[in-house]
Each structure stands twice: as C-alpha cells, then as structure tokens.
Design a protein around this motif. Structure first.
Motif, PDB file in Angstrom:
ATOM      1  N   LEU A 190       0.808  -1.220   0.000  1.00 44.41           N
ATOM      2  CA  LEU A 190       0.000   0.000   0.000  1.00 44.41           C
ATOM      3  C   LEU A 190       0.845   1.275   0.000  1.00 44.41           C
ATOM      4  CD1 LEU A 190      -2.893  -1.067   2.376  1.00 44.41           C
ATOM      5  CD2 LEU A 190      -2.884  -0.950  -0.124  1.00 44.41           C
ATOM      6  N   GLN A 191       2.146   1.153   0.273  1.00 46.74           N
ATOM      7  CA  GLN A 191       3.007   2.335   0.208  1.00 46.74           C
ATOM      8  C   GLN A 191       3.035   2.907  -1.211  1.00 46.74           C
ATOM      9  OE1 GLN A 191       6.826   1.196   1.787  1.00 46.74           O
ATOM     10  NE2 GLN A 191       6.081   1.205   3.894  1.00 46.74           N
ATOM     11  N   ASP A 232     -11.438   2.653   3.877  1.00 44.47           N
ATOM     12  CA  ASP A 232     -10.093   2.116   3.702  1.00 44.47           C
ATOM     13  C   ASP A 232     -10.211   0.690   3.146  1.00 44.47           C
ATOM     14  OD1 ASP A 232      -7.364   2.079   3.717  1.00 44.47           O
ATOM     15  OD2 ASP A 232      -7.138   2.268   5.882  1.00 44.47           O
ATOM     16  N   VAL A 233      -9.086   0.082   2.858  1.00 45.53           N
ATOM     17  CA  VAL A 233      -9.081  -1.274   2.308  1.00 45.53           C
ATOM     18  C   VAL A 233      -9.796  -2.215   3.279  1.00 45.53           C
ATOM     19  CG1 VAL A 233      -7.627  -3.199   1.562  1.00 45.53           C
ATOM     20  CG2 VAL A 233      -6.953  -0.860   1.043  1.00 45.53           C
ATOM     21  N   TYR A 279      -7.075  -7.004   2.460  1.00 43.63           N
ATOM     22  CA  TYR A 279      -5.854  -6.358   2.937  1.00 43.63           C
ATOM     23  C   TYR A 279      -4.601  -7.187   2.667  1.00 43.63           C
ATOM     24  CZ  TYR A 279      -2.666  -4.174   6.311  1.00 43.63           C
ATOM     25  OH  TYR A 279      -1.600  -3.556   6.903  1.00 43.63           O
ATOM     26  N   HIS A 327       0.761   1.374  -3.913  1.00 44.20           N
ATOM     27  CA  HIS A 327      -0.464   1.062  -4.652  1.00 44.20           C
ATOM     28  C   HIS A 327      -1.733   1.623  -4.040  1.00 44.20           C
ATOM     29  CE1 HIS A 327       1.538  -1.490  -7.593  1.00 44.20           C
ATOM     30  NE2 HIS A 327       2.298  -1.937  -6.598  1.00 44.20           N
ATOM     31  N   SER A 328      -1.653   2.328  -2.902  1.00 41.37           N
ATOM     32  CA  SER A 328      -2.861   2.947  -2.334  1.00 41.37           C
ATOM     33  C   SER A 328      -3.293   4.075  -3.263  1.00 41.37           C
ATOM     34  CB  SER A 328      -2.559   3.499  -0.945  1.00 41.37           C
ATOM     35  OG  SER A 328      -1.669   4.593  -1.044  1.00 41.37           O
ATOM     36  N   TRP A 329      -4.527   4.472  -3.169  1.00 40.71           N
ATOM     37  CA  TRP A 329      -5.036   5.563  -4.017  1.00 40.71           C
ATOM     38  C   TRP A 329      -4.278   6.847  -3.732  1.00 40.71           C
ATOM     39  CZ3 TRP A 329      -9.742   6.044  -7.145  1.00 40.71           C
ATOM     40  CH2 TRP A 329     -10.163   4.798  -7.616  1.00 40.71           C
ATOM     41  N   LYS A 330      -3.876   7.006  -2.510  1.00 36.66           N
ATOM     42  CA  LYS A 330      -3.164   8.226  -2.104  1.00 36.66           C
ATOM     43  C   LYS A 330      -1.769   8.313  -2.737  1.00 36.66           C
ATOM     44  CE  LYS A 330      -1.295  10.251   2.143  1.00 36.66           C
ATOM     45  NZ  LYS A 330      -1.160  10.024   3.589  1.00 36.66           N
ATOM     46  N   ASN A 331      -1.053   7.189  -2.839  1.00 32.83           N
ATOM     47  CA  ASN A 331       0.350   7.201  -3.260  1.00 32.83           C
ATOM     48  C   ASN A 331       0.615   6.717  -4.682  1.00 32.83           C
ATOM     49  OD1 ASN A 331       1.062   8.105  -0.690  1.00 32.83           O
ATOM     50  ND2 ASN A 331       1.317   6.011   0.077  1.00 32.83           N
ATOM     51  N   CYS A 383      -2.682  -8.822   0.326  1.00 32.19           N
ATOM     52  CA  CYS A 383      -2.543  -8.854  -1.138  1.00 32.19           C
ATOM     53  C   CYS A 383      -2.060 -10.201  -1.673  1.00 32.19           C
ATOM     54  CB  CYS A 383      -1.561  -7.770  -1.588  1.00 32.19           C
ATOM     55  SG  CYS A 383      -1.957  -6.143  -0.956  1.00 32.19           S
ATOM     56  N   ARG A 420      -3.149   1.710  -9.089  1.00 32.56           N
ATOM     57  CA  ARG A 420      -3.951   1.815  -7.876  1.00 32.56           C
ATOM     58  C   ARG A 420      -4.709   0.517  -7.642  1.00 32.56           C
ATOM     59  NH1 ARG A 420      -7.151   7.386  -8.793  1.00 32.56           N
ATOM     60  NH2 ARG A 420      -7.407   6.342 -10.781  1.00 32.56           N
TER      61      ARG A 420
END
Length: 175
Positions: free
Chosen positions: A111-112, A142-143, A148, A114-118, A150, A126
């Motif tokens: 998620l560092q 959130d996921v 969670y 592939h999160s929507w934010k990053n 993956c 994403r």
C-alpha cells in the motif's frame, strides 16, 4: 463318529453322498467367506488411502518425512507493463520482486505505492475499488480487511516451468 473337519455327524448315519455334498458345501462356504473377508479388508485399506488423498494424485514427488534442501530462488520477471490475464477477474500478477515486503495485520508494504493516495506519486497501479468493499458488500473508507492481504491473490510472475501440464485456453475476448 466325526467328520474330517472335527464336527460331529449323526452317530448312526454312514457317510452318504448327501452328507459328503453337505460337507463339501460347508468347506466351500468357509473358504469363500475367508476370500470375501480378505477382499473386504483390502478394499477398506484402499478406500482409506483414497480418502486420505481425496482421490487425487499428489503433485509432490518427495518424501515429506525428510526435509529437502531449499530450492534456489526463482528469477522474478521485472516489467514496466502489466502481464496478460487468462480469465476474467483474474487477479493481476505482480510485475516486480517482492522479497523483503511485509504484509501482516500491522503493515502492508504494497500500500506504500499502490494505495489511491500514493499510486500517482510512484507511477504504480492503484488497487481496485473492489478492495474497499467488505464481505457484506458495504463500501469502506479504507481497504477492507478481507482484501488487505494482497499475497492471498496476487503473486509475482517468475521465470519457472509449470508444476503440471495445463491445457487451459483463455476465452476469446481475452486472446
């Protein structure tokens, strides 16, 4: 007077043809019942072996009671593009090495990037919006916990031979 099997016969009757036939029938039934019992026992043993494996041949070719040396790490195929999918809703393959990544209840290294934010910052794909829906179909902020981890579905593509021959053909719309 006793017969050859050790059983009593009628004291006053000589061994007649009828008695001999009865005695032979008894001997045959005893022998047949021993054969049937042997067959039943061997069938039960076979069925137990099948039940233990679920009736399937194992892909394992080694003795599990002996710990073999670890295989060499497979070469992960690095790619800037996504890998081809063979069926609809197939989870995408990971196009990079993930050795050293941590994915547990406290940390998810994926998620560092592939999160929507990053994702835009790192140029990464994403995660799908489907990962934000829980088991009841409710959208979360959130996921979702069931999405969670993956590595339950996504795996890196490695340069390796298949474990077993496969004739799978993708549907025409994915060829």
């Amino acid at each position: 007077m006793t017969d050859q099997e050790g059983g009593d016969t009628a004291m006053s009757q000589p061994m007649t043809l009828r008695n001999r036939l009865s005695l032979n029938n008894i001997r045959w039934v005893k022998a047949a019942s021993k054969g049937v019992m042997t067959l039943l026992v061997s069938t039960m043993v076979s069925m137990t072996a099948v039940a233990e494996t679920g009736g399937m041949d194992s892909l394992r070719t080694i003795d599990l009671s002996v710990e073999p040396p670890a295989e060499a790490m497979k070469k992960v195929l690095e790619s800037d593009t996504t890998f081809h999918r063979d069926f609809i809703e197939q989870p995408p393959l990971i196009p990079h090495d993930i050795r050293g990544y941590t994915v547990n209840k406290d940390v998810n290294t994926c998620l560092q990037c592939h999160s929507w934010k990053n994702a835009s910052k790192w140029g990464a794909t994403r995660i799908s919006v489907t990962h934000f829906y829980d088991r009841e179909g409710k959208q979360r902020a959130d996921v979702a916990p069931n999405r969670y981890f993956c590595l339950q579905c996504h795996v890196p593509q490695a340069d390796t031979a298949p474990l077993q021959k496969n004739n799978f053909e993708p549907v025409d719309s994915l060829k």
